[in-house]
Design an enzyme around this catalytic site. Structure first.
Site, PDB file in Angstrom:
ATOM      1  N   TYR A  37      -7.099   8.224  -8.043  1.00 38.17           N
ATOM      2  CA  TYR A  37      -7.698   6.892  -8.089  1.00 38.17           C
ATOM      3  C   TYR A  37      -9.142   6.946  -8.572  1.00 38.17           C
ATOM      4  CZ  TYR A  37      -3.634   4.780  -5.929  1.00 38.17           C
ATOM      5  OH  TYR A  37      -2.361   4.329  -5.690  1.00 38.17           O
TER       6      TYR A  37
ATOM      7  N   GLU B 225       0.764   4.821   0.397  1.00 35.19           N
ATOM      8  CA  GLU B 225       1.392   6.012  -0.161  1.00 35.19           C
ATOM      9  C   GLU B 225       1.345   7.173   0.826  1.00 35.19           C
ATOM     10  OE1 GLU B 225      -0.831   6.219  -3.779  1.00 35.19           O
ATOM     11  OE2 GLU B 225      -0.004   4.277  -4.401  1.00 35.19           O
TER      12      GLU B 225
END
Length: 397
Positions: A98, A140
């Site tokens: 990310y 996640e």
């Protein structure tokens, strides 16, 4: 939660940013793949890059998440985050990636919007990005934990035990574990990712629904030939060959009640339905179940015989099918010629309707269901393409 000040800045700048998001997304991916070419080769669907489907997904997800900060809707936000998180988990995405996305995305925003990106504007959109990223990272992480794997460690090698031709352009593969290990369990309606080595050195990944029963130690998938990965599987994978696959993920699951069910599918979209029906047969489920399927023709219909056998094995299930091409068989309402039309189908208002198929089919069926008075929260669907964001923007799964 983002701050009220950030919400005000987002409200003021969202129209301009949203209008530029397609260009921002294209620029972002160009920068990302220039810096990290292996991501295009081995993680992202490069076919969707060529058609610009993936840039549209990125732009749509950011815009939708921004709107949900200004007009909160917990159910729609949950739909968006859950669906993306399951897809990311099936690809083995990890939290550190990310930061890489953030670097190149914000460079793209500055490149496209230029002086309009003041420090205040940059700070607000930065806060929005990390709000969404942290939600995804958390979801996640929970998915990896529930699956009993370390973050990103989702890949394993399986052996093709059986290959079976389903139709002229669809095959099924039965997969078993190697080295005496057991395969992880899965919920009916889930999918696995399959990664294949292509001739140019790329290792491309696609998702395929699990179609077999949940109570046996094997996985079954159905594959329609329509792209570079499916073509590889059709032409090069046979009994005894190995495949690199992921742990099962996916949030299309049977609701936890005994309400009536309607299972609607088209083409190879029948694969999640086959998985759901196998589970219902295993349970000897006695509820009312309507199975509705549309296809181009009987000769090209994958899982045609299996679909009929599973419906016949349930005590209160019916099957109706539509074919774009064919001859009326005279089988009353069981077989119709033309595209699926639900206008004269009676659906119990308590029923859960599960829809699986390509984008146009999903949109048309949803419109029909709304016309029949089916509430949005009774409609659940599966799609692997960018259509999920347009559907997510319209309602909740």
């Amino acid at each position: 939660m983002i701050s009220e000040h950030t919400k005000n800045v987002l409200a003021a700048t969202l129209p301009a940013v949203e209008g530029a998001l397609p260009d921002i997304a294209r620029t972002f991916y160009g920068r990302l793949f220039a810096a990290h070419p292996t991501l295009l080769q081995d993680l992202f669907n490069r076919s969707n890059q060529k058609t610009e489907d993936q840039p549209r997904v990125l732009a749509g997800s950011i815009a939708l998440f921004a709107h949900l900060q200004l007009d909160p809707d917990a159910a729609r936000r949950s739909f968006l985050i859950n669906r993306i998180a399951h897809k990311h988990a099936s690809l083995g995405v990890t939290a550190d990636q990310y930061a890489i996305v953030h670097e190149h995305l914000f460079a793209a925003i500055v490149e496209i919007l230029g002086e309009a990106v003041t420090p205040e504007v940059a700070e607000a959109w930065d806060e929005l990005y990390w709000e969404m990223a942290n939600l995804l990272i958390g979801e996640e992480s929970a998915l990896y934990s529930a699956a009993g794997v370390a973050p990103g460690d989702v890949w394993r090698t399986v052996v093709v035990q059986q290959r079976r031709q389903l139709s002229p352009d669809a095959v099924s593969f039965t997969l078993v574990a190697t080295g005496g290990q057991d395969l992880p369990s899965f919920r009916p309606g889930q999918y696995i990712s399959v990664q294949v080595p292509l001739d140019d050195g790329a290792n491309q990944i696609r998702q395929y629904s699990l179609t077999g029963p949940t109570g046996i130690d094997e996985w079954r998938i159905g594959v329609k030939r329509d792209g570079e990965v499916s073509t590889y599987l059709h032409e090069r994978v046979f009994e005894g060959d190995t495949l690199r696959v992921s742990t099962p993920f996916g949030d299309l699951a049977l609701p936890d009640d005994d309400a009536p069910l309607v299972l609607a599918s088209a083409g190879i979209g029948c694969t999640p339905v086959i998985g759901l029906l196998n589970h219902l047969v295993e349970k000897a489920d006695s509820r009312s179940i309507q199975v509705l399927h549309a296809d181009r023709s009987r000769s090209r219909q994958p899982h045609r015989g299996e679909l009929a056998e599973l419906v016949a094995a349930l005590p209160d299930a019916t099957l109706r099918q539509w074919y774009e091409h064919g001859v009326d068989t005279g089988a009353a309402d069981a077989v119709r010629i033309g595209r699926m039309d639900l206008s004269d189908i009676t659906i119990d208002p308590r029923a859960h309707v599960m829809v699986c198929g390509p984008a146009g089919f999903l949109g048309a069926v949803r419109e029909d269901l709304h016309g029949l008075g089916v509430a949005e929260d009774r409609i659940h669907y599966e799609t692997f393409g960018p259509e999920l964001l347009r559907l997510g923007a319209a309602g909740t799964d």
